[in-house]
Design a protein around this motif. Structure first.
Motif, short mmCIF file in Angstrom:
data_model
loop_
_atom_site.label_atom_id
_atom_site.label_comp_id
_atom_site.label_asym_id
_atom_site.label_seq_id
_atom_site.Cartn_x
_atom_site.Cartn_y
_atom_site.Cartn_z
N LEU A 155 0.83 -1.21 0.00
CA LEU A 155 0.00 0.00 0.00
C LEU A 155 0.87 1.26 0.00
O LEU A 155 0.62 2.19 -0.79
N LEU A 156 1.88 1.31 0.86
CA LEU A 156 2.74 2.49 0.94
C LEU A 156 3.53 2.69 -0.35
O LEU A 156 3.66 3.83 -0.84
N ASN A 157 4.06 1.61 -0.91
CA ASN A 157 4.80 1.73 -2.16
C ASN A 157 3.91 2.19 -3.31
O ASN A 157 4.33 2.97 -4.16
N THR A 158 2.67 1.70 -3.32
CA THR A 158 1.73 2.14 -4.36
C THR A 158 1.45 3.63 -4.25
O THR A 158 1.35 4.34 -5.26
N LEU A 159 1.33 4.13 -3.02
CA LEU A 159 1.12 5.57 -2.83
C LEU A 159 2.32 6.37 -3.33
O LEU A 159 2.16 7.45 -3.91
N VAL A 160 3.54 5.83 -3.11
CA VAL A 160 4.73 6.50 -3.63
C VAL A 160 4.68 6.56 -5.15
O VAL A 160 4.96 7.60 -5.76
N TRP A 161 4.32 5.45 -5.78
CA TRP A 161 4.21 5.41 -7.24
C TRP A 161 3.22 6.44 -7.74
O TRP A 161 3.50 7.18 -8.69
N ILE A 311 -3.55 6.23 -12.95
CA ILE A 311 -4.16 4.90 -13.05
C ILE A 311 -3.10 3.87 -13.43
O ILE A 311 -3.08 2.75 -12.89
N ALA A 312 -2.22 4.24 -14.36
CA ALA A 312 -1.13 3.31 -14.73
C ALA A 312 -0.22 3.03 -13.53
O ALA A 312 0.27 1.91 -13.36
N VAL A 355 -9.88 -5.38 -4.43
CA VAL A 355 -10.93 -4.42 -4.09
C VAL A 355 -10.33 -3.09 -3.64
O VAL A 355 -10.80 -2.01 -4.02
N VAL A 356 -9.28 -3.15 -2.84
CA VAL A 356 -8.60 -1.91 -2.41
C VAL A 356 -8.06 -1.17 -3.62
O VAL A 356 -8.18 0.07 -3.71
N LEU A 357 -7.48 -1.90 -4.55
CA LEU A 357 -6.95 -1.27 -5.76
C LEU A 357 -8.06 -0.64 -6.57
O LEU A 357 -7.92 0.47 -7.09
N LEU A 360 -9.17 2.61 -4.98
CA LEU A 360 -8.21 3.69 -5.22
C LEU A 360 -8.31 4.24 -6.64
O LEU A 360 -8.13 5.44 -6.87
N VAL A 361 -8.59 3.37 -7.60
CA VAL A 361 -8.68 3.80 -9.00
C VAL A 361 -9.99 4.53 -9.28
O VAL A 361 -10.02 5.50 -10.07
N LEU A 362 -11.07 4.11 -8.62
CA LEU A 362 -12.41 4.63 -8.94
C LEU A 362 -12.53 6.15 -8.80
O LEU A 362 -13.08 6.80 -9.70
#
Length: 379
Positions: A155-161, A311-312, A355-357, A360-362
């Motif tokens: 989750l944290l790494n995705t936020l960094v991205w 989104i990517a 579902v979390v992903l 976040l995208v929605l």
């Protein structure tokens, strides 16, 4: 339907292709024939429309093999088809209009249902079930996502991205589009930046893997070859926590900066020349003209670029899988979702991550759609 595919599998490969093409042509021909006759008037065409509206849903369910256990579903489909027919008959647009529209949209809606809607519902249900699917788990899977080391790291790494990649890519693309615009050799310079867009994420990862490579002996990685030439020791860039995540983000920035440049360059060229000339007459500097005239004029394009790259960034999987395999605290939500599923008996965790992903995208998609509507309304 399963019998048909079993029969098809028994044919030689040379015969399978023409049979599939012929079957596809028959289905398309039936749809087009139905669309063609659906708006014709007369008792005979009315009977054809009634038969099509009632029989088509029933035949589809029978072909799917649902008759073995839920024959009543076919009866429900027939009733719904009958309701569609009478609704179409009372339509003010004319007889057959609604059925014609249904004939056009039915194939796309069917594929959308089996390829997107059904998997989404199935995944959402699995997210609240135990890992083996034997019982209801409530919010336990989501608690694991937000409390386990793997889930928190992803989750944290995705936020960094999603915070770094879109902003930096957009800034680079915007700066390049603004400085190179109307310059000599503009097409050539823009081509150089756009070329990484033609490379897949896996291909870009392989290129950067040689860039970051670290070895004990002779260095083939560019960075380590440079620093060892000055007498320093080689560095394991992909194992250097937490900076290794940023090193991976650079790959996405390299591939997406060209996309941002193309979109924003086209938007800059669309800014009315009269506004720029008026700003010049008012004595504004080039920087003031860019900030007060050009940037507000391309705001919608900037939003599109930011949301698309965001989104990517949220869905990134290829880069992490190719570069590190999630090791050294570099995993992200998309990669962790696949990894948990591949570990076996962890479908609940995998579905919760999906579902979390999705959540976040929605909001990004909704915001993008609203901005597009606002832009269409102003035009």
């Amino acid at each position: 339907m399963s019998d048909f595919f079993q029969w098809l599998a028994g044919l030689s490969p040379l015969l399978q292709i023409p049979v599939i093409l012929l079957s596809f042509a028959v289905v398309i021909g039936l749809v087009l024939a139905f669309v063609e006759v659906s708006t014709n008037r007369g008792r005979g065409f009315a009977i054809l429309r009634l038969l099509a509206a009632v029989l088509v849903p029933v035949v589809i369910l029978l072909l799917l093999g649902l008759y073995a256990s839920v024959m009543w579903v076919a009866a429900v489909a027939a009733v719904l088809g009958l309701a569609v027919y009478f609704y179409d008959r009372r339509s003010r647009s004319g007889a057959g209009t609604f059925l014609q529209l249904t004939g056009f949209l039915a194939p796309a809606m069917f594929l959308l249902a089996i390829g997107l809607i059904y998997p989404t519902i199935r995944t959402a249900i699995s997210a609240f079930m135990t890992n083996d699917g034997s019982g209801f788990a409530g919010l336990a899977n989501f608690a694991w996502v937000f409390t386990s080391p793997d889930g928190l790291t992803a989750l944290l790494n995705t936020l960094v991205w999603v915070l770094v990649a879109p902003v930096v890519s957009t800034i680079i693309g915007l700066a390049y589009a603004a400085f190179i615009d109307k310059s000599r050799g503009e097409k050539f310079f823009k081509l150089l930046v756009f070329m990484p867009m033609a490379i897949s994420f896996v291909g870009a990862s392989i290129i950067f893997k040689f860039f970051y490579d670290a070895r004990q002996g002779e260095q083939i990685g560019v960075l380590n070859a440079i620093i060892t030439a000055f007498g320093a020791k080689p560095v394991d860039w992909l194992g250097l926590e937490p900076w290794n995540t940023l090193f991976l983000v650079i790959i996405l920035i390299w591939t997406q900066a060209g996309f941002a440049m193309v979109i924003l360059s086209a938007a800059i060229k669309a800014v009315p020349a009269e506004q720029l000339e008026a700003a010049a007459l008012d004595g504004t500097t080039p920087w003031q003209s860019f900030m007060n005239v050009t940037l507000p004029g391309i705001r919608s394009s900037v939003i599109v670029v930011l949301t698309t790259i965001s989104i990517a960034s949220l869905k990134v999987y290829d880069i992490v899988s190719s570069m590190t395999g999630g090791r050294s605290e570099t995993t992200v939500l998309a990669y962790e979702m696949v990894r948990q599923f591949q570990l076996g008996s962890r479908t609940g965790y995998s579905s919760a991550l999906a579902v979390v992903l999705f959540v976040l995208v929605l909001p990004i998609i909704i915001y993008n759609v609203r901005q597009q509507k606002k832009q269409g309304g102003t035009r």
